[in-house]
Scaffold this motif. Structure first.
Motif, short mmCIF file in Angstrom:
data_model
loop_
_atom_site.label_atom_id
_atom_site.label_comp_id
_atom_site.label_asym_id
_atom_site.label_seq_id
_atom_site.Cartn_x
_atom_site.Cartn_y
_atom_site.Cartn_z
N ASP A 148 74.99 8.84 14.69
CA ASP A 148 74.14 9.54 13.71
C ASP A 148 72.69 9.07 13.82
OD1 ASP A 148 76.29 10.98 12.78
OD2 ASP A 148 76.67 9.65 11.07
N GLU A 149 72.50 7.78 13.99
CA GLU A 149 71.13 7.25 14.13
C GLU A 149 70.47 7.76 15.40
OE1 GLU A 149 71.50 2.93 11.86
OE2 GLU A 149 72.29 3.18 13.89
N LEU A 150 71.24 7.82 16.48
CA LEU A 150 70.67 8.30 17.75
C LEU A 150 70.26 9.75 17.65
CD1 LEU A 150 70.01 7.61 20.69
CD2 LEU A 150 72.35 8.30 21.30
N ALA A 151 70.98 10.55 16.88
CA ALA A 151 70.68 11.98 16.76
C ALA A 151 69.31 12.22 16.15
CB ALA A 151 71.76 12.66 15.93
N VAL A 152 68.83 11.29 15.33
CA VAL A 152 67.55 11.49 14.66
C VAL A 152 66.47 10.53 15.16
CG1 VAL A 152 68.63 12.42 12.60
CG2 VAL A 152 68.20 9.96 12.75
N TYR A 153 66.81 9.65 16.06
CA TYR A 153 65.84 8.66 16.57
C TYR A 153 65.01 9.30 17.67
CZ TYR A 153 64.07 4.25 18.49
OH TYR A 153 63.26 3.23 18.95
N ARG A 154 63.73 9.46 17.42
CA ARG A 154 62.85 10.16 18.35
C ARG A 154 61.58 9.35 18.60
NH1 ARG A 154 66.71 12.55 19.30
NH2 ARG A 154 67.18 14.78 19.25
#
Length: 402
Positions: free
Chosen positions: A255-261
């Protein structure tokens, strides 16, 4: 399920302070488990290490197949880019044999591993004498090699090729479907189906390097081999997961990777003068500790492909009439400056001000300086870093922008 075969080691770093039991195998298993994947770790451990490792495995949700050895290895780093001292000397142990659909194989110091897999990801972890994947009888229907530039050159036997040509040559000679060559701040080059792709690195406010390559390998393997993603997409996700690890010293969830930009780092290029960017390395050099730090910074910048002017190396000690103008001329010629703020040496502060007056970018390493002492540098838009490795990376990233 992804099976990892790799080392479990005690790791200690002096600056920043760090003391954990990970190693390539332990870190990769943790990274995959934190993403929500099912992981099994085959590794060598002594009794004390095994007890700690099994507690971590229970907490994170991976399984362990342990082969007992007399003493687990200890890696000691002065900083995150330093070559570690390793104790005790490794003793040969029983060869591990692993068979699974998806396998990550890391090179190990204690012994070898023979792998049979549908999809295998191999990181030799040996910059001077990397062992080919198939040399010990390992087999994989689909093989991805993930290695750094020095390992790629050593495995191919040549340092004269550009990265793209080197990747193609390795794919052919090693029977690999995918070759990824890691290039530090410049990201990575990925070869697949006769196409070359650039995988960016990402700018972070802090850079923790110990084990970052393990996180990249583990994340790539899980997305490519286990979830069957396109290898370019898998590598891009792996690079972002690695940036998260470098920033936080922790492991990213799905979940964190999906929004980490994070912001992609710029590709290195020639400076406006048409040459590799030149860094002026400012800092005191009047004690052994100061000289060591200058030497260490210079070596790291050169290793990352930059040109470096260092007053102590390129001019030396001497009276003002012999050295000052040479140093000032070098500031005019440089593209940017890395300043070591150790003790706020008067000469270094003067050099920083001179460079900023010329609109030259300045990165300053300020480990012990107070906020008050940093005020003028902060107010004149210097890039301030209180971590040595981060200051090196910020210098390389800034050079790539010029």
């Amino acid at each position: 399920m992804t099976t990892i075969v790799g080392g479990t080691y005690f790791e200690q770093c002096m600056c920043p302070m760090w003391q954990e039991l990970f190693g390539s195998g332990g870190r990769a298993a943790t990274a995959i488990a934190r993403l929500g994947g099912e992981a099994k770790l085959a590794t060598y451990v002594d009794e004390t290490s095994e007890a700690i490792l099994r507690q971590r495995a229970a907490l994170e949700g991976f399984t362990v197949e342990a082969t007992t050895i007399e003493q687990s290895l200890h890696f000691r780093y002065t900083h995150g880019l330093a070559n570690p001292s390793i104790r005790p000397a490794p003793k040969p142990a029983l060869t591990l044999k692993v068979m699974d659909a998806c396998v990550i194989r890391f090179g190990m110091l204690e012994g070898d591993s023979v792998v049979t897999a549908n999809c295998a990801v191999y990181d030799p972890q040996n910059p001077t004498n990397p062992v080919p994947f198939h040399a010990n009888g390992s087999k994989a229907q689909r093989l991805a090699l993930v290695l750094n530039r020095s390992e790629a050159e050593a495995l191919h036997g040549s340092a004269d090729l550009n990265a793209a040509t080197l990747a193609r040559a390795l794919a052919k000679s090693q029977s690999a479907e995918i070759v990824i060559i890691k290039m530090g701040p410049a990201g990575a080059l990925l070869y697949f189906q006769d196409q070359i792709h650039h995988i960016p690195s990402y700018i972070t406010s802090r850079v923790w390097k110990v084990g970052s390559g393990d996180v990249f390998v583990a994340t790539f393997a899980w997305f490519w081999a286990d979830l069957a993603l396109d290898p370019v997409d898998a590598a891009e996700k792996a690079s972002r997961a690695t940036a998260y690890y470098c920033q936080t010293q922790g492991f990213v969830s799905e979940d964190e990777l999906a929004v980490y930009r994070p912001v992609p780092a710029p590709l290195p290029k020639k400076s406006r003068t048409g040459r590799t960017p030149l860094v002026y390395l400012a800092g005191p050099f009047f004690s052994l500790a100061q000289l060591w730090l200058i030497e260490e910074a210079r070596g790291q910048l050169l290793e990352m492909g930059l040109n470096v002017f260092s007053p102590v190396h390129d001019v030396g000690h001497g009276p003002a009439e012999d050295v000052v103008q040479k140093d000032l001329d070098a500031i005019h010629a440089c593209d940017l400056m890395l300043a070591i703020g150790d003790g706020l040496d008067a000469g270094t502060i003067y050099e920083i001000g001179y460079a900023r007056a010329l609109k030259k970018p300045v990165v300053m390493y300020v480990e012990n300086e107070s906020e008050e002492d940093q005020k003028m540098m902060q107010g004149s838009d210097c890039i301030l870093c209180d971590d040595f490795v981060t200051s090196i990376y910020r210098t390389v990233w800034k050079a790539a922008e010029l």
